[in-house]
Design an enzyme around this catalytic site. Structure first.
Site, short mmCIF file in Angstrom:
data_model
loop_
_atom_site.label_atom_id
_atom_site.label_comp_id
_atom_site.label_asym_id
_atom_site.label_seq_id
_atom_site.Cartn_x
_atom_site.Cartn_y
_atom_site.Cartn_z
CG PHE A 192 -4.59 2.94 1.09
CD1 PHE A 192 -4.04 2.96 0.28
CD2 PHE A 192 -5.88 3.75 1.87
CE1 PHE A 192 -4.41 5.16 0.02
CE2 PHE A 192 -6.60 4.44 1.42
CZ PHE A 192 -5.87 5.19 0.64
CG LEU A 201 -6.33 8.43 4.08
CD1 LEU A 201 -5.74 9.77 3.09
CD2 LEU A 201 -8.06 7.92 3.06
CD GLU A 227 -2.19 11.10 10.40
OE1 GLU A 227 -2.71 12.19 11.10
OE2 GLU A 227 -1.87 11.34 9.35
CB SER A 267 -15.24 9.95 8.43
OG SER A 267 -16.03 8.93 9.18
N GLY A 296 -11.28 0.56 -4.05
CA GLY A 296 -11.10 -0.10 -3.16
C GLY A 296 -13.05 -0.45 -2.47
NE ARG A 297 -14.95 4.93 -0.02
CZ ARG A 297 -14.62 5.94 -0.28
NH1 ARG A 297 -14.81 6.62 -1.34
NH2 ARG A 297 -14.28 6.23 0.81
N GLY A 351 -31.00 -18.88 16.44
CA GLY A 351 -31.55 -19.11 17.57
C GLY A 351 -30.60 -18.89 18.53
CD GLU A 400 -10.83 -0.11 1.04
OE1 GLU A 400 -11.14 -0.02 0.07
OE2 GLU A 400 -10.20 -0.59 1.60
N GLY A 401 -14.71 3.76 3.98
CA GLY A 401 -15.41 5.06 4.17
C GLY A 401 -16.58 4.97 4.87
#
Ligand code: CAA
Length: 386
Positions: free
Chosen positions: A126, A128, A130, A135, A248-249, A345, A369-370
């Protein structure tokens, strides 16, 4: 004790058990090495496909298992508890490219890709984001210009999970023109395959976590895309992407629950065994309280996720709730893995135990995914417009 309280059907329990067996035998023993070597085993995609995990919610007509959302999320939790890098492959493939093709593709586009995506023969990605549009996704600049029976694409996509090994990439690009910009309505979705002239895999990112999962840039240099690769209607690509990100979320929330559970389990085992001041760590109330808080946050995140999955399967809108699930589960995973390191620890800070990897893997669930801030925007806008 830290298994789900959600009542499961026989089928859901069977899927959960199948995923758990696979994850424990074929992922968990190798996850640390894959992380160190920054590469997974390519054969795992074929195994996921053979088990049906790459077409979980696709209909049987295209070779899917036609399962409900809860079954899918139960399987993802198991995979993520063993190896979060494998989980993101499974989540992105199931939630984004396959869902976009199923929901918005033509019958010919669906038949061309979905049956082979369901078996894992074709892996999906996917694209989206760039470099200058993360955001603010609708500010993307990759431009598509129509040229006869083709679209010609120029631009760079960023943060593409599996972009260097995917066979089918759902990519968003602008189809409006410079003199008539249409904002988010000027963006369309395209079905990209790596054989297209002008397609190039760019920089591979060096990451803090999820190191066995490749994240790359993709360059489209005058890439000629046949016109029948436009998905759905011109100008609706951003809306399709946003709608798909709702599913997706939920997937990323399940991944976060899996990481968190692995951290709680590892910490319980360690604090029972580790002796200091002559008694096991679990005998100290400070440790007991921390374990209680970790398990409580895990239960809360998972319960919200399962309730939202059930609502989605009843056909109720799940957008804001999906954002709440991702917000709550990712922040729980980050908090829980931070506490795990503290309870281990020095041993939590080195690679002898898995918690340092879980801590590094948890961080990305608050970002991709945001980001958590974007989830708050989505939730806030839904509240304001209700
Ligand atoms: N379903 C349907 N339509 C939706 C929608 C949804 N869930 N969300 C928005 N839309 C529609 C809106 O209704 C609007 O339509 P109109 O033109 O009719 O008004 C249009 O889309 C634009 O919406 P907004 O005005 O809300 O857009 P915006 O520019 O203000 O952005 C945002 C909203 C929520 C901030 C969005 O940009 C966003 O989600 N940003 C984060 C991006 C993101 O999650 N990126 C992750 C990339 S994938 C990844 O991480 C890589 C990986 O491989 C794992």
């Amino acid at each position: 004790m830290i298994d789900t309280l959600t009542p499961l059907t026989e089928n859901q329990r069977a899927i959960q058990n199948m995923a758990r067996d696979f994850a424990r035998s074929e992922l968990a023993p190798h996850a640390g090495r894959w992380d160190r070597e920054e590469r997974g085993d390519p054969a795992i995609t074929a195994r996921l496909g053979a088990l049906g995990f790459l077409g979980m919610m696709l209909p049987e007509s295209v070779g899917g298992l036609n399962l409900d959302t809860l079954s899918y999320l139960l399987a993802l939790e198991e995979i993520a508890a063993a190896d979060a890098s494998t989980a993101v492959t499974m989540s992105v493939h199931n939630s984004l490219p396959t869902r976009m093709l199923l929901n918005f593709g033509s019958p010919a586009q669906q038949q061309a890709y979905l049956p082979r995506m369901a078996t894992g023969e074709l892996l999906g990605a996917f694209a989206l984001s760039e470099p200058e549009a993360g955001s603010d996704a609708s500010a993307l600049r990759t431009q598509a210009v129509r040229d006869g029976d083709f679209w010609v694409l120029n631009g760079t996509k960023a943060w593409v999970t599996n972009g260097n090994c995917a066979d089918v990439i759902l990519a968003m690009a602008r189809t409006d023109t410079a003199d008539a910009r249409r904002g988010s309505r000027g963006i369309s979705a395209f079905i990209i395959t790596p054989d297209l002239p002008g397609f190039r895999v760019g920089k591979k990112e060096q990451k803090m976590g999820l190191r066995a999962s490749p994240t790359v840039q993709l360059a489209f240099d005058g890439m000629r895309v046949p016109a029948d690769r436009l998905l759905g209607a011109e100008g609706l690509g951003f809306v399709y992407a946003m709608q798909s990100l709702e599913a997706g979320r939920l997937g990323i929330a399940a991944q976060a629950v899996g990481i968190a559970r692995a951290a709680v389990e590892a910490t319980i085992a360690y604090t029972r065994e580790r002796q200091q001041f002559g008694k096991p760590l679990t005998a100290f109330q400070a440790v007991e309280f921390k374990l209680a808080d970790m398990a409580t946050r895990l239960h809360g995140a998972r319960a919200m996720l399962h309730a939202t999955a059930a609502a989605k399967d009843r056909g109720e809108p799940a957008g804001a709730h999906a954002a709440m699930c991702k917000l709550m589960a990712s922040e729980a995973a980050m908090w829980i893995t931070t506490q795990a390191i503290q309870l281990f620890g020095g041993y939590g800070y080195v690679t002898d135990y898995p918690v340092e990897r879980l801590f590094r893997d948890a961080k990305i669930t608050e970002i991709y995914e945001g980001t958590s801030e974007i989830q708050r925007i989505v939730i806030g806008r839904a509240l304001a417009s209700a």
